[in-house]
Write an enzyme that holds these catalytic residues in place. Structure first.
Site, PDB file in Angstrom:
ATOM      1  N   GLY A   1       0.806  -1.213   0.000  1.00 35.62           N
ATOM      2  CA  GLY A   1       0.000   0.000   0.000  1.00 35.62           C
ATOM      3  C   GLY A   1       0.840   1.263   0.000  1.00 35.62           C
ATOM      4  O   GLY A   1       2.071   1.229   0.019  1.00 35.62           O
ATOM      5  N   GLN A   2       0.155   2.384   0.020  1.00 37.83           N
ATOM      6  CA  GLN A   2       0.821   3.685  -0.066  1.00 37.83           C
ATOM      7  C   GLN A   2       1.828   3.884   1.069  1.00 37.83           C
ATOM      8  O   GLN A   2       2.999   4.191   0.833  1.00 37.83           O
ATOM      9  CB  GLN A   2      -0.239   4.787  -0.030  1.00 37.83           C
ATOM     10  CG  GLN A   2       0.320   6.194  -0.017  1.00 37.83           C
ATOM     11  CD  GLN A   2      -0.769   7.239  -0.089  1.00 37.83           C
ATOM     12  OE1 GLN A   2      -0.898   7.948  -1.082  1.00 37.83           O
ATOM     13  NE2 GLN A   2      -1.587   7.329   0.945  1.00 37.83           N
TER      14      GLN A   2
ATOM     15  N   ASP B   1      -4.229 -12.300   4.733  1.00 35.14           N
ATOM     16  CA  ASP B   1      -5.483 -11.663   4.361  1.00 35.14           C
ATOM     17  C   ASP B   1      -6.257 -11.334   5.631  1.00 35.14           C
ATOM     18  O   ASP B   1      -6.628 -12.229   6.386  1.00 35.14           O
ATOM     19  CB  ASP B   1      -6.293 -12.602   3.467  1.00 35.14           C
ATOM     20  CG  ASP B   1      -7.555 -11.963   2.913  1.00 35.14           C
ATOM     21  OD1 ASP B   1      -7.963 -10.898   3.424  1.00 35.14           O
ATOM     22  OD2 ASP B   1      -8.144 -12.524   1.978  1.00 35.14           O
TER      23      ASP B   1
ATOM     24  N   ALA C   1      -5.242  -1.547   6.222  1.00 33.21           N
ATOM     25  CA  ALA C   1      -6.497  -0.984   6.719  1.00 33.21           C
ATOM     26  C   ALA C   1      -7.521  -0.924   5.598  1.00 33.21           C
ATOM     27  O   ALA C   1      -7.174  -0.925   4.414  1.00 33.21           O
ATOM     28  CB  ALA C   1      -6.278   0.428   7.268  1.00 33.21           C
ATOM     29  N   TYR C   2      -8.773  -0.889   6.000  1.00 33.58           N
ATOM     30  CA  TYR C   2      -9.877  -0.575   5.083  1.00 33.58           C
ATOM     31  C   TYR C   2      -9.994   0.948   5.117  1.00 33.58           C
ATOM     32  O   TYR C   2     -10.380   1.522   6.132  1.00 33.58           O
ATOM     33  CB  TYR C   2     -11.167  -1.237   5.574  1.00 33.58           C
ATOM     34  CG  TYR C   2     -12.363  -1.032   4.670  1.00 33.58           C
ATOM     35  CD1 TYR C   2     -12.931  -2.106   3.981  1.00 33.58           C
ATOM     36  CD2 TYR C   2     -12.954   0.219   4.513  1.00 33.58           C
ATOM     37  CE1 TYR C   2     -14.034  -1.929   3.154  1.00 33.58           C
ATOM     38  CE2 TYR C   2     -14.050   0.403   3.683  1.00 33.58           C
ATOM     39  CZ  TYR C   2     -14.578  -0.668   3.014  1.00 33.58           C
ATOM     40  OH  TYR C   2     -15.673  -0.485   2.197  1.00 33.58           O
ATOM     41  N   THR C   3      -9.633   1.607   4.018  1.00 31.58           N
ATOM     42  CA  THR C   3      -9.529   3.066   4.024  1.00 31.58           C
ATOM     43  C   THR C   3     -10.543   3.764   3.113  1.00 31.58           C
ATOM     44  O   THR C   3     -10.466   4.982   2.942  1.00 31.58           O
ATOM     45  CB  THR C   3      -8.117   3.502   3.590  1.00 31.58           C
ATOM     46  OG1 THR C   3      -7.847   2.977   2.282  1.00 31.58           O
ATOM     47  CG2 THR C   3      -7.073   3.002   4.571  1.00 31.58           C
TER      48      THR C   3
ATOM     49  N   THR D   1      -5.789   6.854  12.828  1.00 29.43           N
ATOM     50  CA  THR D   1      -6.219   7.996  12.018  1.00 29.43           C
ATOM     51  C   THR D   1      -6.817   9.146  12.822  1.00 29.43           C
ATOM     52  O   THR D   1      -7.323   8.947  13.939  1.00 29.43           O
ATOM     53  CB  THR D   1      -7.287   7.516  11.002  1.00 29.43           C
ATOM     54  OG1 THR D   1      -7.823   8.621  10.274  1.00 29.43           O
ATOM     55  CG2 THR D   1      -8.455   6.844  11.710  1.00 29.43           C
TER      56      THR D   1
ATOM     57  N   TYR E   1     -15.997   4.356   9.168  1.00 29.41           N
ATOM     58  CA  TYR E   1     -14.537   4.218   9.095  1.00 29.41           C
ATOM     59  C   TYR E   1     -13.885   4.656  10.401  1.00 29.41           C
ATOM     60  O   TYR E   1     -13.055   3.941  10.969  1.00 29.41           O
ATOM     61  CB  TYR E   1     -13.997   5.045   7.929  1.00 29.41           C
ATOM     62  CG  TYR E   1     -12.492   5.200   7.943  1.00 29.41           C
ATOM     63  CD1 TYR E   1     -11.665   4.129   7.653  1.00 29.41           C
ATOM     64  CD2 TYR E   1     -11.901   6.425   8.260  1.00 29.41           C
ATOM     65  CE1 TYR E   1     -10.281   4.261   7.680  1.00 29.41           C
ATOM     66  CE2 TYR E   1     -10.532   6.573   8.280  1.00 29.41           C
ATOM     67  CZ  TYR E   1      -9.719   5.488   7.990  1.00 29.41           C
ATOM     68  OH  TYR E   1      -8.352   5.629   8.037  1.00 29.41           O
TER      69      TYR E   1
ATOM     70  N   LYS F   1     -11.826   2.262  13.087  1.00 28.36           N
ATOM     71  CA  LYS F   1     -10.420   2.487  13.438  1.00 28.36           C
ATOM     72  C   LYS F   1     -10.246   2.678  14.944  1.00 28.36           C
ATOM     73  O   LYS F   1      -9.270   2.199  15.533  1.00 28.36           O
ATOM     74  CB  LYS F   1      -9.881   3.699  12.672  1.00 28.36           C
ATOM     75  CG  LYS F   1      -9.702   3.463  11.185  1.00 28.36           C
ATOM     76  CD  LYS F   1      -8.644   2.401  10.878  1.00 28.36           C
ATOM     77  CE  LYS F   1      -7.244   2.879  11.185  1.00 28.36           C
ATOM     78  NZ  LYS F   1      -6.214   1.859  10.836  1.00 28.36           N
TER      79      LYS F   1
END
Length: 292
Positions: free
Chosen positions: A10-11, A36, A60-62, A101, A125, A129
């Site tokens: 990811g980023q 996973d 993460a689910y972003t 976050t 979201y 988190k």
């Protein structure tokens, strides 16, 4: 030091892996097929197999808006999986740094949020988190929780690259000007994460680049710095609009500036100004043929 990085493709994970490797650490970055977060058994298996000294959870689910209609998936990835990860790390005696976050706050403050401020998330979201933070700390009280905000990087999808593509195409831009936060370069955050792994840090910390702006101010800075970096920018103006003119499924905090006083007291932690880091990121992006 053996470090396992989740979400390494990811980023943020991409920059964390590269920075840790450059520092001479042994880095393991499992693929999605190997680890996973929707398959809890894979978490236990990977940790038991590698027995890392430290795990850095960048996965993460972003998708903030999509989470409003996919709450089960958001909570599975952002709450259940980090809790499972923390329990697995506790069994092997390792350490865990979990990335969180600014969306855990409701944005009603007028001063930067400290680690002592009470979270009040507005969205699925944000709630997922926050629940992830709580699950991690319950399973592994010595874990590090690192909250950050407004991430962008050379790799992956983000606001900077979206504005840049639209600006190069000469598209008209209308950007919200009543949401305020601190743009944060993933490369700076990766450096901070590496520094925290070398310290005896534990507990909750906030990190962003220094200073703050609105999304509109950020967009204007992106176009200006991109032009200076050599990109051909055709869009000349960015129209400021209120949040009410750009409705989204998920409510965003109007003010999500994080206080970085606690983390700045750790040895070796740098907090560059957000615009200085934006300039460096765009200069790096300009030399990367396949990154935009």
């Amino acid at each position: 030091m053996k470090v396992l990085v989740t979400g390494g493709g990811g980023q943020l994970g991409h920059d964390v892996v590269r920075h840790l490797q450059a520092g001479g650490r042994q880095v393991i970055a499992p693929t999605l097929a190997e680890l996973d977060f929707m398959v809890p058994a894979s978490i236990d298996a990977v940790i038991a197999e590698h027995r890392p000294d430290v795990v850095v959870n960048c996965a993460a689910y972003t998708q903030v808006d999509k989470a409003e209609s996919e709450a089960d998936a958001a909570f599975a990835v952002n709450r259940d999986a980090p809790g499972q990860l923390a329990r697995a790390v506790a069994v092997t005696g390792g350490r865990l740094l979990h990335v969180s976050t600014d969306f855990v706050f409701d944005g009603k403050a007028s001063d930067p949020y400290t680690e002592l401020d009470h979270p009040q998330p507005l969205s699925v979201y944000g709630r997922s988190k926050l629940a992830g933070e709580q699950a991690v700390m319950q399973a592994l009280p010595d874990a590090i929780i690192l909250r950050t905000a407004w991430l962008y990087g050379v790799h992956g999808h983000n606001f900077v690259k979206t504005m840049l593509r639209l600006g190069m195409a000469g598209k008209p831009l209308r950007v919200v000007d009543d949401q305020v936060g601190s743009p944060t370069w993933t490369k700076d955050l990766a450096e901070v994460i590496a520094g925290m792994l070398d310290s005896d840090a534990r507990g909750l910390f906030h990190y962003t680049n220094a200073g703050h702006t609105s999304w509109h101010g950020f967009a204007c800075a992106i176009l200006a710095e991109a032009a200076s970096a050599g990109f051909e920018i055709r869009t000349r103006e960015v129209e400021p609009i209120p949040t009410s003119a750009y409705p989204t499924p998920a409510e965003r905090p109007a003010y999500s500036v994080l206080d970085t006083g606690r983390i700045s007291s750790l040895p070796g932690i740098r907090i560059p100004a957000w615009r200085d880091s934006l300039k460096k990121m765009l200069e790096e992006l300009h030399t990367c043929e396949d990154c935009l």
